[in-house]
Structure formats: C-alpha cells, structure tokens
Scaffold this motif. Sequence first.
Motif, mmCIF file in Angstrom:
data_model
loop_
_atom_site.group_PDB
_atom_site.id
_atom_site.type_symbol
_atom_site.label_atom_id
_atom_site.label_comp_id
_atom_site.label_asym_id
_atom_site.label_seq_id
_atom_site.Cartn_x
_atom_site.Cartn_y
_atom_site.Cartn_z
ATOM 1 N N ILE A 51 1.265 -1.062 -0.223
ATOM 2 C CA ILE A 51 -0.097 0.077 -0.015
ATOM 3 C C ILE A 51 0.579 1.315 0.098
ATOM 4 N N ALA A 52 0.411 1.721 -1.030
ATOM 5 C CA ALA A 52 1.073 3.773 -0.362
ATOM 6 C C ALA A 52 0.257 4.545 -0.166
ATOM 7 N N ALA A 81 8.450 7.084 -13.485
ATOM 8 C CA ALA A 81 10.128 7.274 -13.581
ATOM 9 C C ALA A 81 10.847 5.543 -13.859
ATOM 10 N N ALA A 82 10.090 4.756 -12.758
ATOM 11 C CA ALA A 82 10.723 3.779 -11.999
ATOM 12 C C ALA A 82 10.629 2.739 -12.941
ATOM 13 N N GLU A 83 9.275 2.365 -14.341
ATOM 14 C CA GLU A 83 8.808 1.373 -14.954
ATOM 15 C C GLU A 83 7.548 1.092 -13.635
ATOM 16 N N VAL A 84 7.080 0.972 -12.341
ATOM 17 C CA VAL A 84 6.608 0.579 -11.719
ATOM 18 C C VAL A 84 5.097 1.006 -11.378
ATOM 19 N N PRO A 85 4.219 -0.672 -11.490
ATOM 20 C CA PRO A 85 2.897 -0.435 -11.364
ATOM 21 C C PRO A 85 2.671 0.261 -10.234
ATOM 22 N N PHE A 86 1.273 0.941 -10.264
ATOM 23 C CA PHE A 86 0.749 1.555 -9.395
ATOM 24 C C PHE A 86 -1.094 2.691 -9.773
ATOM 25 N N GLY A 147 -3.139 4.751 -2.325
ATOM 26 C CA GLY A 147 -3.132 3.612 -3.523
ATOM 27 C C GLY A 147 -2.201 1.940 -2.951
ATOM 28 N N ILE A 148 -2.468 1.179 -4.653
ATOM 29 C CA ILE A 148 -1.860 -0.085 -4.287
ATOM 30 C C ILE A 148 -0.310 0.022 -5.187
ATOM 31 N N PRO A 260 -6.284 -5.274 -2.785
ATOM 32 C CA PRO A 260 -5.906 -6.117 -3.975
ATOM 33 C C PRO A 260 -4.625 -5.542 -5.010
ATOM 34 N N ASN A 261 -4.262 -6.751 -5.101
ATOM 35 C CA ASN A 261 -2.795 -6.313 -5.776
ATOM 36 C C ASN A 261 -2.956 -5.461 -7.312
#
Length: 485
Positions: A51-52, A81-86, A147-148, A260-261
């Motif tokens: 979780i964010a 920038a880091a290519e991370v799902p959010f 956020g996730i 949920p992921n």
Amino acid sequence: MSSQTYDIAVVGGGVIGAAIAAELSRRAVRVVWFEAAHDVAEGASKANSAIACTGFDLAPGSLESDLIARSNPRWEAICRAAEVPFRRIGALVLAFEDTDRESLRTLLDQATGKGIDAELLTGARLREAARTAAPAAIEALHVPGEGIIDPIRLTIGLAKLAVLNGVELRRSTPVTGFRRDANGAITHVVTPDGATAVGAVVNATGVNADLISEAAEAESFTMWPRKGQFLLLDRAVGHLVPKIMCTAPTPHTRGIYAIPNTNHTVLVGPTAVDEQDRADKSTDADTVDQVWARAQRLLPPELDRRHVTKTFAGLRPASDRTYRIEVSATVPNLVHAAGIRSTGVSSAPGVASYVADLIADHIVALPPKSTVVESVPRIPRLAELDTDTAAATFAPRPDAPPDAHPMVVCACEHVTAAEIAAECRGPVPATSLDGVRKRTRATAGRCQGAYCTVGVSFILSSATGQEPGAVCQGEPGSTWETPNR
C-alpha cells in the motif's frame, strides 16, 4: 582493499536504501551501495501490504506522518520513471458494529484536519463502493487517495535508476565492520571483499540497523522482527475486491486487510507478532487459519480457501523508537535511516529526500548533477498491455534471437521469454529464479512455477552462463533442483 574512494556508502538494499541511493545518484557525488543478499528487495520490501498510503490514520506532527505526506503526491511521477505499477483505488475502513462508528469519526476528523480527502459512506453509497465485498458492513470511511503499488518492482526500479546514474551496487556483500579515525568518523566500510574508503555512511538495513550501528560503535538501540503472515488469492477473483478493505482499528491492532494487488491478485493479512529470529519467515497453519477467519468479514461470500494460491510471511523492522532518521550523535558521518516500520514503502521517497538534506547540511555538499537519467528502459510486459498493443508489440520477427521471442513462458502471469530475458540483462539483472519472479512474476502465479520453472531456468542459464539445473533458486547454493540445500 578497494583503491576507489566514495563520498557516500549506502548500506541496505530494501526500499529505503534503494530510494536513498536513487536520490543520491542525482547529485554530483560518488556513491557505493552494499547489500548482503544476492539481490535487492530481499527483506521486508518483498513481503508487505503493498500500500502507498496517505497517512490518514496517523496523528499529525510526527516525522512518519510528515514524510508520508511528502511522498504521497509524488507516486505517479516516481512510478512512471521507475516503471512500477501504481493505482489510487482508495480504501474503505469498515464498521460492522455501532461501537466501530466512533473510531471512523475519529479517523475522519484526523484525515480532514491534515487535508486528506475522506468521507463516511452508508447505505447505497457504501454498497456501490464495496460492491460484493464486506456485505455485513454498516458504515465505512472512504479515503480515495490510498494507492496500491508493487513494492518489489518499486525497489528494483529505484535500484535501476541509481545504477543508471552511476551508483555502484555491490550485491552479496555484507558489511562486517568499519574503520574510524581519531575523531570517531568512519573512514572505511569493511566487507569480506576488503575495505572501501568512504566519506559518509547511511545505515538503511531494516531489522539489522542496530547491528550496523553497533559495528560502527554508534548509538545503542534495539531492533527486532515483527512477523506478518499473509494469504494470497488468485487473480481470477481479484475483481471482487475493488478497494483496500480493512476493519476499524482498535487500541490494540490496526486489524486485517484485504488488498487488491496491482497484478489483480488479492492479499489478505497481515498479523503482527514480535519475534526474536531475524531470519524466520515461516508460516504456521493455526495463524493462517486465524487470518482467513478474521478476513471473512471483508471478502465477498463466494470467496473460499480454494482461491488461496500461496501463504507467506514477512518480517517488518520493529524498534524501541520508530523513524530514527538522524545523524549519529557519536559518529559524525553516519546517518541512520532506521526504525521505519510498516509504512516504509509509503514514506520511502520522503525519507530519501530527508536523508539527503541531513547529509548536505551536516556532512558533505550534494550539488546536483548536470545530466541525470530520468527513467529506466521500458520493457514490454504482456500482462500490462491491451490486446491490440500486445499484438503489435509481440508480432513475430524472423530475425529475433530465441530469448527475445514473444512466446509465453509463464501462462499464469502472462510473462514472455522476451520480458524474462530483458530482466536478466538489465541494469540490475536477475541472477536467480527468485530474482526473475520479483521482476516479472514468472513462477508466482496459481501453479507456483510447476509449469514454467524449466523455461525460466533455461533463459536465466543463457544469461548467466550456468547449466539450467545449476541456476540458483535464491541465494547461492540453493538451486531449483535442490531448493533446500
């Protein structure tokens, strides 16, 4: 002994160490980064709630609350920038009895007092937000900004940015000691490979931060592992849990979550039990049963244990003081980033900026670099593409090498050979099956690698030069043929 001298050494390869390394990589200083394990994201950063958070449930005025507030508005830009799902999907804190309602109102006042968007939902609005989940809930606090995130890919993405901008990452390199001068300042970091000259050190070693402080003859404090056990539900049922769900907190616990992921699975848990063993990540049937029983209120009634694909445990760093982020009072060039508990992912960007400010104000100047790599190379990921884009991206090419083929290797998670090969040769390459799983989710689906481990191992062997059967599962010496060796 290394002949190179570095301005700053970062110790610890979790999300906090990665965020700090990435932040320092934007400055005109030489940075070396040590991680004891064979890969980054091997501790709490790979086994947390993903979780964010906005910090709505934290009292204002604490350093923890302030650093989360600094971090939260930045997630979209950082993850691009880091290519991370959010995704900001929002959270529902649920009341099931009238006695829970007072807790929700306290949280509402706290959130709105900090400028965080939140509202109470009942009746039709609650049912619309929760859909089929938590059918017995009578009221909920809705926090839309929650956020996730994929915390593993976040750590790896930040590590890639750091390395692309000149940080020297040394994996499988535990810090065993330090050398100091007559004034007590650290002059060298000692590892099994020798001593490396440094101008400053950042202690970002999670549950082992007290051991690093002791080795540096700095402050004495105590860290211990707080074990959290989780269950993971199949992605086929992920759509049934639309938001982060949790029970109203009590004076003793924040309760169980259903989360949920970003890959459409659902995480249930965690527990929070203080332990002594800093390496014990085992689960036990009784605790897992208790987690599942407590989660029933949060989940749609059609979900049952048949949908569980995996159970696992993570060790969060607990301490006698949280958020110990400061220059050591006894070692003038040592900065602690310790005691960062379960909110470490949510606060990581803020922590990194705060640590950089401490270094610049008290130890060494940190001028900006003239040229900075702003984003990591994009890797086409079949699971994250729509049908038309996937068809165009993975159209067969007769001249493509075998490991760049669009062939799907992991059917459960829709991972191609090309994606696996790219992560085996990137700026922070995977060197093990666990490393591939963390970067691509290959072997992490419902079959848990039963069908794809052989294919993944052949691609990894091509990149590492090892025989396929000798490819490491995780740490050196643990192969997929003999995982318990």
